[in-house]
Design a protein around this motif. Structure first.
Motif, short mmCIF file in Angstrom:
data_model
loop_
_atom_site.label_atom_id
_atom_site.label_comp_id
_atom_site.label_asym_id
_atom_site.label_seq_id
_atom_site.Cartn_x
_atom_site.Cartn_y
_atom_site.Cartn_z
N GLU A 42 2.06 6.91 -2.33
CA GLU A 42 3.04 8.00 -2.27
C GLU A 42 3.65 8.05 -0.89
O GLU A 42 2.93 7.90 0.09
N PRO A 43 4.88 8.25 -0.73
CA PRO A 43 5.95 8.30 -1.73
C PRO A 43 6.36 6.88 -2.13
O PRO A 43 6.37 5.97 -1.30
N THR B 230 8.74 4.61 -2.25
CA THR B 230 10.09 4.32 -1.77
C THR B 230 10.25 2.82 -1.53
O THR B 230 9.27 2.07 -1.48
N GLU C 278 11.22 1.47 1.23
CA GLU C 278 10.65 1.14 2.54
C GLU C 278 9.15 0.91 2.44
O GLU C 278 8.60 0.00 3.06
N LYS C 279 8.46 1.74 1.65
CA LYS C 279 7.02 1.60 1.48
C LYS C 279 6.71 0.29 0.75
O LYS C 279 5.75 -0.41 1.10
#
Length: 122
Positions: free
Chosen positions: A40-41, A43, A45-46
């Motif tokens: 989490e989250p 995204t 980017e993650k």
């Protein structure tokens, strides 16, 4: 040829109907069961960070794998030097391993030829 195409279309239609009927519940069940693996989250980017971490972690594991390979090779060399003391069980395991490698090679060749046993048929 046309009958095979019709059969394939019918099976694809059945599969898509099954997925349409059961796909959503399967997805929810799967995500609930594996929620500990979701970051989490969620995204972009993650995801990029995690993919870089995976790549460089695997890259960092190469020296350890290299060392393990040479240790295994030294073990095989030692067994070959003492092959007169080799037990029947050990020779059987080695023969089965060689047979398994050959079988995987043959299976790969068959798959590579498009699941034909005697060659390429257009």
């Amino acid at each position: 040829m046309a009958s095979k195409l019709h059969q394939l279309q019918a099976k694809a239609c059945q599969a898509s109907q099954f997925v349409a009927k059961h796909g959503c519940s399967y997805y929810k069940q799967l995500m609930e069961k594996n929620k500990q693996y979701v970051v989490e989250p969620p995204t972009v980017e993650k995801c990029n960070l995690l993919s870089k971490q995976l790549f460089y972690t695997r890259l960092a594991s190469i020296p350890g794998r290299y060392e393990s390979f040479w240790k295994e090779l030294d073990c095989v060399k030692q067994l070959w030097k003492n092959r007169q003391e080799l037990k029947v069980e050990d020779a059987g395991i080695a023969a089965l391993f060689g047979l398994e490698c050959y079988a995987w090679y043959c299976a790969g060749e068959i798959v590579g030829r498009g699941f034909t046993f005697t060659g390429y048929y257009p």
